[in-house]
Design a protein around this motif. Structure first.
Motif, PDB file in Angstrom:
ATOM      1  N   ARG A  17       0.838  -1.219   0.000  1.00 54.77           N
ATOM      2  CA  ARG A  17       0.000   0.000   0.000  1.00 54.77           C
ATOM      3  C   ARG A  17       0.864   1.256   0.000  1.00 54.77           C
ATOM      4  NH1 ARG A  17      -3.520  -2.917  -0.861  1.00 54.77           N
ATOM      5  NH2 ARG A  17      -3.424  -1.582  -2.657  1.00 54.77           N
ATOM      6  N   ALA A  18       0.208   2.388  -0.279  1.00 54.20           N
ATOM      7  CA  ALA A  18       0.812   3.706  -0.032  1.00 54.20           C
ATOM      8  C   ALA A  18       0.766   3.923   1.472  1.00 54.20           C
ATOM      9  CB  ALA A  18       0.016   4.787  -0.757  1.00 54.20           C
ATOM     10  N   VAL A  19       1.923   3.836   2.130  1.00 52.10           N
ATOM     11  CA  VAL A  19       1.960   3.936   3.596  1.00 52.10           C
ATOM     12  C   VAL A  19       2.357   5.360   3.982  1.00 52.10           C
ATOM     13  CG1 VAL A  19       2.855   2.933   5.722  1.00 52.10           C
ATOM     14  CG2 VAL A  19       2.707   1.527   3.658  1.00 52.10           C
ATOM     15  N   ARG A  20       1.575   5.950   4.852  1.00 56.06           N
ATOM     16  CA  ARG A  20       1.871   7.329   5.272  1.00 56.06           C
ATOM     17  C   ARG A  20       1.770   7.443   6.792  1.00 56.06           C
ATOM     18  NH1 ARG A  20      -2.119   7.665   1.148  1.00 56.06           N
ATOM     19  NH2 ARG A  20      -1.409   8.415  -0.885  1.00 56.06           N
ATOM     20  N   LYS A  21       0.542   7.286   7.331  1.00 58.89           N
ATOM     21  CA  LYS A  21       0.383   7.459   8.785  1.00 58.89           C
ATOM     22  C   LYS A  21       1.044   6.336   9.579  1.00 58.89           C
ATOM     23  CE  LYS A  21      -3.883  10.152   9.037  1.00 58.89           C
ATOM     24  NZ  LYS A  21      -5.288  10.137   9.485  1.00 58.89           N
ATOM     25  N   CYS A 164       5.717   5.158  -0.232  1.00 53.29           N
ATOM     26  CA  CYS A 164       4.553   5.796  -0.862  1.00 53.29           C
ATOM     27  C   CYS A 164       5.029   6.509  -2.122  1.00 53.29           C
ATOM     28  CB  CYS A 164       3.902   6.792   0.097  1.00 53.29           C
ATOM     29  SG  CYS A 164       2.465   7.635  -0.604  1.00 53.29           S
ATOM     30  N   TRP A 165       4.518   6.092  -3.254  1.00 55.12           N
ATOM     31  CA  TRP A 165       4.858   6.754  -4.531  1.00 55.12           C
ATOM     32  C   TRP A 165       4.271   8.160  -4.480  1.00 55.12           C
ATOM     33  CZ3 TRP A 165       6.926   3.679  -8.734  1.00 55.12           C
ATOM     34  CH2 TRP A 165       7.185   4.431  -9.884  1.00 55.12           C
ATOM     35  N   THR A 166       5.081   9.191  -4.611  1.00 53.43           N
ATOM     36  CA  THR A 166       4.536  10.555  -4.689  1.00 53.43           C
ATOM     37  C   THR A 166       5.196  11.297  -5.852  1.00 53.43           C
ATOM     38  OG1 THR A 166       6.065  11.908  -3.358  1.00 53.43           O
ATOM     39  CG2 THR A 166       4.443  10.571  -2.144  1.00 53.43           C
ATOM     40  N   SER A 207      -9.817  -2.097  -2.319  1.00 52.86           N
ATOM     41  CA  SER A 207     -10.931  -2.298  -3.238  1.00 52.86           C
ATOM     42  C   SER A 207     -10.551  -1.695  -4.597  1.00 52.86           C
ATOM     43  CB  SER A 207     -12.167  -1.597  -2.665  1.00 52.86           C
ATOM     44  OG  SER A 207     -13.183  -1.591  -3.628  1.00 52.86           O
ATOM     45  N   ARG A 208     -10.651  -2.484  -5.634  1.00 54.46           N
ATOM     46  CA  ARG A 208     -10.264  -2.028  -6.973  1.00 54.46           C
ATOM     47  C   ARG A 208     -11.323  -2.476  -7.974  1.00 54.46           C
ATOM     48  NH1 ARG A 208      -6.603   0.782  -4.713  1.00 54.46           N
ATOM     49  NH2 ARG A 208      -4.426   0.680  -5.299  1.00 54.46           N
ATOM     50  N   PRO A 209     -11.435  -1.794  -9.110  1.00 51.67           N
ATOM     51  CA  PRO A 209     -12.377  -2.243 -10.149  1.00 51.67           C
ATOM     52  C   PRO A 209     -12.030  -3.662 -10.590  1.00 51.67           C
ATOM     53  CG  PRO A 209     -11.468  -0.082 -10.686  1.00 51.67           C
ATOM     54  CD  PRO A 209     -10.688  -0.598  -9.516  1.00 51.67           C
TER      55      PRO A 209
HETATM   56  C1  LIG Z   1       1.641   8.415 -10.275  1.00 50.27           C
HETATM   57  C2  LIG Z   1       1.307   8.444  -8.805  1.00 50.27           C
HETATM   58  C3  LIG Z   1       1.420   9.640  -8.132  1.00 50.27           C
HETATM   59  C4  LIG Z   1       1.131   9.692  -6.766  1.00 50.27           C
HETATM   60  N1  LIG Z   1       1.339  10.866  -6.100  1.00 50.27           N
HETATM   61  C5  LIG Z   1       1.134  10.907  -4.773  1.00 50.27           C
HETATM   62  C6  LIG Z   1       1.493  12.066  -4.049  1.00 50.27           C
HETATM   63  O1  LIG Z   1       2.054  13.015  -4.594  1.00 50.27           O
HETATM   64  N2  LIG Z   1       1.254  12.074  -2.713  1.00 50.27           N
HETATM   65  C7  LIG Z   1       0.703  11.002  -2.060  1.00 50.27           C
HETATM   66  O2  LIG Z   1       0.505  11.072  -0.834  1.00 50.27           O
HETATM   67  N3  LIG Z   1       0.370   9.879  -2.725  1.00 50.27           N
HETATM   68  C8  LIG Z   1       0.583   9.804  -4.051  1.00 50.27           C
HETATM   69  N4  LIG Z   1       0.324   8.652  -4.737  1.00 50.27           N
HETATM   70  C9  LIG Z   1      -0.232   7.480  -4.010  1.00 50.27           C
HETATM   71  C10 LIG Z   1      -1.709   7.289  -4.339  1.00 50.27           C
HETATM   72  O3  LIG Z   1      -2.469   8.271  -3.686  1.00 50.27           O
HETATM   73  C11 LIG Z   1      -2.129   5.873  -3.881  1.00 50.27           C
HETATM   74  O4  LIG Z   1      -1.417   4.922  -4.615  1.00 50.27           O
HETATM   75  C12 LIG Z   1      -3.613   5.648  -4.091  1.00 50.27           C
HETATM   76  O5  LIG Z   1      -4.362   6.507  -3.266  1.00 50.27           O
HETATM   77  C13 LIG Z   1      -4.024   4.206  -3.792  1.00 50.27           C
HETATM   78  O6  LIG Z   1      -3.602   3.849  -2.499  1.00 50.27           O
HETATM   79  P1  LIG Z   1      -2.868   2.452  -2.294  1.00 50.27           P
HETATM   80  O7  LIG Z   1      -1.632   2.499  -3.152  1.00 50.27           O
HETATM   81  O8  LIG Z   1      -2.552   2.366  -0.830  1.00 50.27           O
HETATM   82  O9  LIG Z   1      -3.819   1.395  -2.731  1.00 50.27           O
HETATM   83  C14 LIG Z   1       0.645   8.550  -6.083  1.00 50.27           C
HETATM   84  C15 LIG Z   1       0.561   7.333  -6.773  1.00 50.27           C
HETATM   85  C16 LIG Z   1       0.910   7.282  -8.112  1.00 50.27           C
HETATM   86  C17 LIG Z   1       0.854   5.949  -8.826  1.00 50.27           C
END
Ligand SMILES: Cc1cc2nc3c(=O)[nH]c(=O)nc-3n(C[C@H](O)[C@H](O)[C@H](O)COP(=O)(O)O)c2cc1C
Length: 220
Positions: A17-21, A164-166, A207-209
């Motif tokens: 997942r995108a881990v932040r908190k 977390c990809w940002t 949850s995804r399509p």
């Molecule tokens: C191209 C891309 C850009 C993203 N940019 C950000 C960002 O700048 N900041 C952030 O907090 N999350 C960012 N994300 C994370 C997404 O918000 C996150 O992948 C999405 O909400 C789904 O959450 P999950 O990966 O936990 O399923 C990014 C993800 C991608 C693939």
């Protein structure tokens, strides 16, 4: 063999997942763990086997603080972009909208705390900038590093680390380039990720399509 979590391949793929908190900002991450993740990332494909991917690994506290401040400023701009800002996107039903708002809370948190992660990772591709580059070249340059970075993230998850990809800092990409000495004209950053141990290691599939809603069999 390094210590890894007991995750099947499908569990690893569906729970990264995108881990932040849940990033643990207090626990240090060793250089050796970063090396393991980069070594695995380097098994990814690259166009013409050219391997133009590079990883800037930022541990220095002052540089992390400076990058975090750039990220915070960019995040403020992002929050003003209606229809782009994660909180402003209507997902169509109450359950999905509630999830979207939780994701927005999480993203807002990282907006304030990026620089506190013990390590920041900036994957780059070397040789040219993507701005104004023809699509075939741009797609190839980007894909020389994006699969590698996703492999890095999977390897990190397998080791109890969160990422977390940002991309928001790319609004001010040059400012981050200057902080860590990236030659901006020849090196394209593709994202910025925190790297930290996660608080707990239990993450769930999102949850995804369903597949059939996005597959175009034989014809768009
Ligand atoms: C191209 C891309 C850009 C993203 N940019 C950000 C960002 O700048 N900041 C952030 O907090 N999350 C960012 N994300 C994370 C997404 O918000 C996150 O992948 C999405 O909400 C789904 O959450 P999950 O990966 O936990 O399923 C990014 C993800 C991608 C693939």
């Amino acid at each position: 063999m390094p210590a890894t979590l007991p995750l099947s391949p499908d569990e690893l793929l569906s729970t990264t997942r995108a881990v932040r908190k849940r990033l643990d900002f207090e626990r240090p991450v060793s250089d050796d763990l970063v090396r393991e993740c980069v070594d695995l990332a380097m098994q990814s494909p690259s166009g013409s086997n050219n391997m133009t991917m590079q990883f800037v690994v930022v541990r220095d506290a002052e540089k992390r603080r400076a990058i975090g401040e750039v990220y915070r400023q960019c995040y403020g701009i992002y929050q003003s972009l209606d229809g782009v800002y994660i909180r402003s996107i209507d997902k169509g039903d109450d359950v999905a909208n509630a999830q979207q708002q939780r994701s927005a809370d999480s993203a807002d948190y990282l907006g304030e705390h990026m620089g506190e992660a013990p390590v920041l990772i900036i994957p780059c591709t070397v040789g040219a900038r993507l701005d104004g580059t023809p699509a075939m070249m741009a797609a190839s340059m980007a894909a020389n590093v994006m699969p590698a970075m996703w492999s890095f993230m999977l390897a990190a998850r397998a080791r109890g680390l969160g990422t977390c990809w940002t991309t928001i800092h790319l609004m001010m990409e040059q400012a981050v380039a200057d902080i860590v000495g990236i030659p901006f004209d020849q090196v394209q950053q593709v994202c910025l990720s925190p790297l930290a141990y996660t608080k707990g290691t239990d993450f769930k599939p999102a949850s995804r399509p369903p597949a059939d809603s996005i597959i175009h069999w034989d014809q768009w």
